[in-house]
Design a protein around this motif. Structure first.
Motif, PDB file in Angstrom:
ATOM      1  N   HIS A  16       5.114   3.059  11.511  1.00 51.95           N
ATOM      2  CA  HIS A  16       5.160   2.145  12.649  1.00 51.95           C
ATOM      3  C   HIS A  16       5.313   0.701  12.174  1.00 51.95           C
ATOM      4  CE1 HIS A  16       1.030   0.851  12.039  1.00 51.95           C
ATOM      5  NE2 HIS A  16       0.636   2.117  12.016  1.00 51.95           N
ATOM      6  N   GLY A  18      -3.028  -4.540   3.818  1.00 47.21           N
ATOM      7  CA  GLY A  18      -3.612  -4.983   5.072  1.00 47.21           C
ATOM      8  C   GLY A  18      -5.112  -5.159   4.873  1.00 47.21           C
ATOM      9  N   PRO A  68       0.874  -1.179   0.000  1.00 45.14           N
ATOM     10  CA  PRO A  68       0.000   0.000   0.000  1.00 45.14           C
ATOM     11  C   PRO A  68       0.911   1.229   0.000  1.00 45.14           C
ATOM     12  CG  PRO A  68      -0.483  -1.456   1.870  1.00 45.14           C
ATOM     13  CD  PRO A  68       0.792  -1.927   1.268  1.00 45.14           C
ATOM     14  N   ILE A  69       0.434   2.331  -0.543  1.00 47.91           N
ATOM     15  CA  ILE A  69       1.238   3.547  -0.353  1.00 47.91           C
ATOM     16  C   ILE A  69       0.735   4.175   0.942  1.00 47.91           C
ATOM     17  CG2 ILE A  69       2.063   3.970  -2.687  1.00 47.91           C
ATOM     18  CD1 ILE A  69      -0.372   5.838  -3.075  1.00 47.91           C
ATOM     19  N   TYR A  75       0.089   6.655   4.236  1.00 46.81           N
ATOM     20  CA  TYR A  75      -0.228   8.055   4.519  1.00 46.81           C
ATOM     21  C   TYR A  75       0.920   8.665   5.306  1.00 46.81           C
ATOM     22  CZ  TYR A  75      -5.214   7.142   3.564  1.00 46.81           C
ATOM     23  OH  TYR A  75      -6.410   6.825   2.986  1.00 46.81           O
ATOM     24  N   ASP A 122       1.064   8.142   0.063  1.00 44.60           N
ATOM     25  CA  ASP A 122      -0.265   8.576  -0.388  1.00 44.60           C
ATOM     26  C   ASP A 122      -0.522   9.930   0.271  1.00 44.60           C
ATOM     27  OD1 ASP A 122      -2.954   8.821  -0.899  1.00 44.60           O
ATOM     28  OD2 ASP A 122      -3.551   6.997   0.162  1.00 44.60           O
ATOM     29  N   HIS A 167      -3.473  -9.081   4.156  1.00 44.59           N
ATOM     30  CA  HIS A 167      -2.882  -9.752   5.336  1.00 44.59           C
ATOM     31  C   HIS A 167      -3.508  -9.224   6.627  1.00 44.59           C
ATOM     32  CE1 HIS A 167      -0.486  -6.312   6.584  1.00 44.59           C
ATOM     33  NE2 HIS A 167       0.035  -6.199   5.378  1.00 44.59           N
ATOM     34  N   ASP A 189      -7.517  -4.033   6.347  1.00 48.02           N
ATOM     35  CA  ASP A 189      -8.311  -2.824   6.563  1.00 48.02           C
ATOM     36  C   ASP A 189      -8.661  -2.099   5.263  1.00 48.02           C
ATOM     37  OD1 ASP A 189      -5.511  -2.593   6.557  1.00 48.02           O
ATOM     38  OD2 ASP A 189      -5.552  -0.601   7.455  1.00 48.02           O
ATOM     39  N   ILE A 190      -7.890  -2.343   4.217  1.00 47.54           N
ATOM     40  CA  ILE A 190      -8.146  -1.568   2.996  1.00 47.54           C
ATOM     41  C   ILE A 190      -8.537  -2.487   1.833  1.00 47.54           C
ATOM     42  CG2 ILE A 190      -6.801   0.451   3.671  1.00 47.54           C
ATOM     43  CD1 ILE A 190      -4.469  -0.587   2.031  1.00 47.54           C
ATOM     44  N   SER A 243       4.045  -4.781   6.285  1.00 50.37           N
ATOM     45  CA  SER A 243       3.614  -4.911   4.878  1.00 50.37           C
ATOM     46  C   SER A 243       4.813  -4.832   3.941  1.00 50.37           C
ATOM     47  CB  SER A 243       2.658  -3.777   4.490  1.00 50.37           C
ATOM     48  OG  SER A 243       1.460  -3.888   5.181  1.00 50.37           O
ATOM     49  N   MET A 282      -2.214  -2.259  16.080  1.00 53.02           N
ATOM     50  CA  MET A 282      -1.249  -1.222  16.386  1.00 53.02           C
ATOM     51  C   MET A 282      -1.539  -0.020  15.497  1.00 53.02           C
ATOM     52  SD  MET A 282       2.792  -1.880  16.335  1.00 53.02           S
ATOM     53  CE  MET A 282       2.674  -3.277  17.419  1.00 53.02           C
ATOM     54  N   GLY A 322       3.319  -1.766  11.769  1.00 51.02           N
ATOM     55  CA  GLY A 322       2.363  -2.271  10.784  1.00 51.02           C
ATOM     56  C   GLY A 322       2.820  -1.953   9.365  1.00 51.02           C
ATOM     57  N   HIS A 323       3.291  -0.738   9.168  1.00 46.89           N
ATOM     58  CA  HIS A 323       3.802  -0.354   7.842  1.00 46.89           C
ATOM     59  C   HIS A 323       5.035  -1.194   7.496  1.00 46.89           C
ATOM     60  CE1 HIS A 323       2.074   3.696   9.270  1.00 46.89           C
ATOM     61  NE2 HIS A 323       1.200   3.166   8.459  1.00 46.89           N
ATOM     62  N   ILE A 370      -0.846  -6.509  12.752  1.00 51.66           N
ATOM     63  CA  ILE A 370       0.081  -6.682  13.859  1.00 51.66           C
ATOM     64  C   ILE A 370      -0.627  -6.113  15.074  1.00 51.66           C
ATOM     65  CG2 ILE A 370       2.301  -5.950  14.799  1.00 51.66           C
ATOM     66  CD1 ILE A 370       2.782  -7.552  12.414  1.00 51.66           C
TER      67      ILE A 370
END
Ligand code: MSP
Length: 512
Positions: free
Chosen positions: A19, A262, A10-11, A13, A50, A291, A264-265, A25, A301, A21-22, A294
């Motif tokens: 953190h 993730g 993902p790109i 924000y 993004d 996926h 969420d998106i 990925s 997180m 989580g980023h 975390i």
């Protein structure tokens, strides 16, 4: 002919610093990119930031900065993280770049020309944190605040003139597309969620905003900025120089092999994105993999929850490869995973220091003492030797397939088993008792070196730096690493001098 493989993260924000989580990925995407390269594929691996929309505009205002300078500053921390994580990405895209703006406006124009967009008025709920529109039944009241049921983020009421994309029209074509491409959405549980959501009915989607200005302008009406998700998703095309569909990058790599994201998106990637593309008569990507999260304790997180494990702090304390290994191994891919420093330390001690590091050190120092660091000659494999070496051939196709179906767990378990088996082999064969039987001693050493080589090749996509330390000591360069070579048992040249390997992983002192 080389085959092409295009993978994206993902790109992110740039609203706050990155953190774990980023990092997760990105590390997983890097794992796939590196694996496909050593499998002989031509790989294009993309990540980036993004940067438009209300979320970023507000974050910049909070800091008293203009949005572009704010993005320049925070996007750089994501760029720096891509280096710190040793990502092998081919490009880093920022949605504030001209090439991206051009590509988004071009896509918009196609949709407008094809009569897929119309002007109307939006009134409904909007979450700035998710940059998402929600219907009444998707929100609930928590502590007197209206929040999204799925993400928990606060929603606000929006009423403004807006362009709409005729998403409702694409409900049936999307369902047909999912049916014809059963592996488009993975894992399977996520696919079912998406299909149920689409079946429950799609409404037309608001794709422009008028009440703020931080975004790409609608070409035909400069009072509107394009909805940040339509803008952001297009990054996957702009990095390939879209709208120039005749250039080498686009021709080789579109449609993308996999968008790794993730969960969420998922809605944006598995519903909106293919709908925009089908409407524009552009091929949708081949796969979207959502996926898990975390978790820190039981919660996702995230910045708003204030429970962030900082990847930089962890890397400074333990090193990069331990973190990469731990995340890839510990989080069962596709599911949520709870991580902690304590478990990370155990993982470093057992898997990395004891199993991998120790095997390398023991075998190499034995080689030094007995054969002056030279690859043994004059050896002959017995049944036990063949059996342990053959495991890699026997399961080779399964290993490769596991990567193509994103079954990382299978791949990592296999490595763990082989590390265990290799250590056991060296212990059980007791080469130190074979000084009278030179041929047997040579054979045990040769087999052990081959096992280390095979395992190091397999570890390369997970812990590239450490694996390379070993492979370089074996005179194998990064460019020549080939996953197919794990099927070969006599890959090391006899009599060739190997180099010493410095300590790979330091054990962490624990009090318990
Ligand atoms: N900008 C959008 C994505 C646009 S893609 C065209 C966005 N950005 S984000 O900064 O919020 O990052 C989202 C991604 O970061 C998630 O989809 C996920 O891949 C990763 N993660 C963020 N927090 C996470 C966890 N706690 N755990 C695992 N990954 C998560 O959404």
């Amino acid at each position: 002919m080389k085959k092409d493989f295009y993978i994206t993260t993902p790109i992110y924000y740039p609203s706050a610093k990155p953190h774990m989580g980023h990092a997760y990925s990105s590390i997983v995407a890097d794992f796939f990119a590196r694996f496909k390269r050593i499998q002989g594929y031509d790989v294009f691996f993309l990540t980036g930031t993004d940067e438009h929309g209300q979320k970023i505009q507000r974050a910049a205002e909070k800091r008293g900065m203009d949005p572009k300078s704010f993005c320049d500053e925070i996007s750089k921390t994501f760029f720096d993280l891509s280096k710190t994580l040793n990502l092998s990405n081919n490009d880093f895209i920022r949605t504030t770049e001209k090439r991206h703006e051009k590509s988004v406006q071009y896509l918009w124009n196609i949709l407008e020309k094809k009569n897929e967009i119309y002007l109307s008025k939006y009134s409904g709920w909007y979450s700035v944190s998710d940059e998402a529109f929600y219907s009444d039944d998707e929100i609930e009241l928590v502590n007197d605040k209206k929040v999204s049921k799925t993400s928990g983020s606060i929603v606000e009421w929006v009423e403004e003139e807006s362009f709409f994309f005729k998403l409702s029209k694409w409900q049936e074509p999307l369902l047909k597309f999912y049916k014809e491409n059963p592996n488009f959405i993975l894992p399977e549980s996520r696919r079912n969620e998406v299909i149920n959501f689409v079946k429950s009915g799609l409404k037309d989607l608001s794709v422009s905003r008028k009440s703020f200005s931080w975004g790409i302008k609608v070409p035909s009406n400069k009072e509107h900025v394009i909805y940040v998700w339509l803008d952001a998703l297009t990054n996957y095309l702009s990095a390939l120089n879209f709208p120039d569909t005749n250039n080498k990058l686009y021709k080789s790599f579109w449609p993308a092999t996999i968008h790794l994201i993730g969960k969420d998106i998922l809605r944006f990637h598995a519903i909106y994105w293919p709908a925009f593309l089908l409407a524009a008569e552009i091929k949708p990507p081949k796969r979207v993999y959502g996926h898990g999260w975390i978790l820190s304790g039981e919660e996702k997180m995230s910045k708003s929850k204030g429970n962030i494990l900082d990847p930089i702090e962890i890397i400074n304390k333990y090193g990069l490869d331990p973190l990469r290994y731990y995340l890839i191994k510990e989080v069962s891919f596709g599911n949520d995973g709870n991580i902690s420093q304590d478990k990370l330390e155990n993982c470093i001690n057992s898997d990395l220091a004891n199993n991998y590091g120790n095997l390398c050190q023991r075998v190499i120092s034995f080689l030094e003492k007995n054969l002056e660091m030279k690859v043994p000659n004059n050896f002959e494999f017995n049944i036990d030797d063949k059996k342990i070496l053959d495991t890699f051939n026997k399961d080779f196709n399964k290993l490769v397939d596991s990567i193509d179906s994103q079954d990382i767990n299978y791949y990592v378990n296999f490595i763990q088993e082989q590390l265990f088996a290799s250590n056991k082999y060296f212990n059980d064969q007791e080469p130190w008792k074979k000084k009278e039987n030179k041929k047997r001693l040579n054979t045990i050493l040769y087999v052990s070196l081959e096992l280390i080589r095979k395992i190091s090749v397999m570890l390369y996509p997970i812990i590239p730096n450490s694996s390379l330390k070993v492979l370089k000591a074996f005179n194998i360069s990064e460019e020549s690493i080939d996953i197919n070579s794990i099927k070969l048992h006599e890959n090391l040249k006899i009599n060739q001098k190997l180099n010493k390997i410095s300590i790979l992983f330091k054990k962490i002192e624990k009090n318990d």
